[in-house]
Design a protein around this motif. Sequence first.
Motif, mmCIF file in Angstrom:
data_model
loop_
_atom_site.group_PDB
_atom_site.id
_atom_site.type_symbol
_atom_site.label_atom_id
_atom_site.label_comp_id
_atom_site.label_asym_id
_atom_site.label_seq_id
_atom_site.Cartn_x
_atom_site.Cartn_y
_atom_site.Cartn_z
ATOM 1 N N SER A 243 -24.032 -45.997 -5.331
ATOM 2 C CA SER A 243 -23.703 -45.721 -3.921
ATOM 3 C C SER A 243 -22.096 -45.914 -3.721
ATOM 4 C CB SER A 243 -24.392 -46.909 -2.852
ATOM 5 O OG SER A 243 -24.252 -48.165 -3.356
ATOM 6 N N GLN A 244 -21.524 -46.928 -4.561
ATOM 7 C CA GLN A 244 -20.115 -46.936 -4.269
ATOM 8 C C GLN A 244 -18.964 -45.759 -4.675
ATOM 9 O OE1 GLN A 244 -18.720 -49.900 -2.761
ATOM 10 N NE2 GLN A 244 -21.031 -50.150 -2.488
ATOM 11 N N GLU A 245 -19.720 -45.028 -5.549
ATOM 12 C CA GLU A 245 -19.009 -43.693 -5.861
ATOM 13 C C GLU A 245 -19.465 -42.452 -5.185
ATOM 14 O OE1 GLU A 245 -20.913 -45.456 -8.465
ATOM 15 O OE2 GLU A 245 -18.757 -46.782 -8.480
ATOM 16 N N LEU A 246 -20.360 -42.697 -4.177
ATOM 17 C CA LEU A 246 -20.647 -41.694 -3.497
ATOM 18 C C LEU A 246 -20.330 -41.666 -1.901
ATOM 19 C CD1 LEU A 246 -24.074 -41.059 -4.793
ATOM 20 C CD2 LEU A 246 -22.216 -39.668 -5.487
ATOM 21 N N MET A 247 -20.355 -40.667 -1.145
ATOM 22 C CA MET A 247 -20.308 -40.989 0.376
ATOM 23 C C MET A 247 -21.098 -39.892 1.061
ATOM 24 S SD MET A 247 -16.633 -39.167 1.126
ATOM 25 C CE MET A 247 -16.818 -39.813 2.821
ATOM 26 N N ASP A 248 -21.534 -40.226 2.265
ATOM 27 C CA ASP A 248 -22.407 -39.318 3.051
ATOM 28 C C ASP A 248 -21.291 -38.424 3.713
ATOM 29 O OD1 ASP A 248 -24.829 -40.506 2.418
ATOM 30 O OD2 ASP A 248 -24.369 -42.021 3.985
ATOM 31 N N ALA A 263 -21.402 -36.593 -1.447
ATOM 32 C CA ALA A 263 -20.181 -36.171 -1.972
ATOM 33 C C ALA A 263 -19.615 -37.467 -2.821
ATOM 34 C CB ALA A 263 -19.239 -35.571 -0.858
ATOM 35 N N PRO A 264 -18.678 -37.029 -3.723
ATOM 36 C CA PRO A 264 -17.994 -37.903 -4.539
ATOM 37 C C PRO A 264 -17.061 -38.909 -3.181
ATOM 38 C CG PRO A 264 -17.461 -35.818 -5.591
ATOM 39 C CD PRO A 264 -18.280 -35.741 -4.383
ATOM 40 N N ALA A 265 -16.978 -40.239 -3.614
ATOM 41 C CA ALA A 265 -16.394 -41.016 -2.765
ATOM 42 C C ALA A 265 -14.871 -40.557 -2.261
ATOM 43 C CB ALA A 265 -16.137 -42.464 -3.098
ATOM 44 N N ASP A 266 -14.061 -39.650 -3.126
ATOM 45 C CA ASP A 266 -12.766 -39.373 -2.861
ATOM 46 C C ASP A 266 -12.740 -37.901 -2.089
ATOM 47 O OD1 ASP A 266 -13.689 -37.687 -4.673
ATOM 48 O OD2 ASP A 266 -11.835 -38.018 -6.121
ATOM 49 N N MET A 267 -13.830 -37.621 -1.565
ATOM 50 C CA MET A 267 -13.918 -36.030 -0.929
ATOM 51 C C MET A 267 -12.921 -35.977 0.271
ATOM 52 S SD MET A 267 -14.948 -33.338 -0.568
ATOM 53 C CE MET A 267 -16.201 -33.342 -1.913
#
Length: 395
Positions: A243-248, A263-267
């Motif tokens: 979850s820390q490496e992903l985002m909604d 999506a990747p956390a750096d989207m």
Amino acid sequence: MTLKIENRQARKLWLNSHGLAQTPTGALDLLSVIKNLGFVQIDTIRNVTRAHHHILWSRNQNYREPMLGDLYAKDRLLFEHFTHDASILPMEFYPMWRRQFKRMEKRLNKSNYYKDGQRSDIRENVMARITEEGPLSTHAFDTKITGTKKMWARPPHKLALDHMWYSGGLATSHRENFKKFYDLTERVVPEDIYAQNHSDMDQINWLCSAAIDRLGFASIGEIQRFWDAADMKEVKSWAARSSQELMDVEIQNADGSWIEALAPADMAERLEALSAVTSRLRIINPFDPAIRDRIRLLRLFGFDYKIEIFVPAAKRKWGYYVYPILEGERFVGRIEIKADRKAGYLRVEKLWQEPGVKWNDSRKEKLDAELFRFAKLIGVKDVIWAEAAQNQKSS
């Protein structure tokens, strides 16, 4: 706060992620192209050129057909195996593919179809000959089908070769006129790569992370289907622990509706760094990874497409092998093309424009230019238009 990505930006991200946003020119680094895609589906049909050649050419039009074979048969930088279909993958991914060999072996062992492929006498003979003689194709063996010949029946040696290939005991050493040659895996895969072993968890983590990195945004199901080397439960577990490496995110569809995705956390940074999409008109292969998921294609681009090679001629809406036409960030038409290499030409059978798209002089010129570039790929000079296609182009 959930990041919302409007449709045009989502299309731009999708095309950038799949190597179709940039003008397909410049120095060719073929291995990097394949790494960025993750895999390239291979297919037997050579309507103009086989799917894998067309897919690679679409990313860089300096590509030519012999280059792929050289990269894996001579340089051993690629290997063949099964994702959602037969595919070419970078050799460095091999250690993360070991679980797929095990998954495929379990699946085949449960299949009555592969019963003869598990016979120890046949497998031992096949392995002994390949060990002693080197790479062999299925034509080097002569076992026969017993009993009633059914549509998809295969001789026992072919089933044995397939079984050992799917389960990782054999690997593709090279192809001749697309005919596959099998060799011992340890003789195909470089020693330093073959020696690597990773835990099953590490392999799942890598597969899922690599999938979302290439997809840009995706549902759990889309992540699972990218490689088809992990099941839904495994992908859900990966998402929960990552979850820390992903985002909604929320993605706007072509019809204006919105759907949730990961999506990747750096989207946000990825969106800011996106390059503009080239205005060049492109003829896209039906098996191109950018359009492989037809549901996603329809949702994101409003382009309803399927290939009709398995549809009876009388029931086809379009044609046997019809290519989507991409211009900028939208699909503007479809085209049916055939090649006659001996006669030295491409023949345009039919052309369809998408609703609301006008074929002005600029677009016609772009299409002509792309057709001649496509012809150059296979070494022919002329492009011929069937009367019906010429009329469609002129309308």
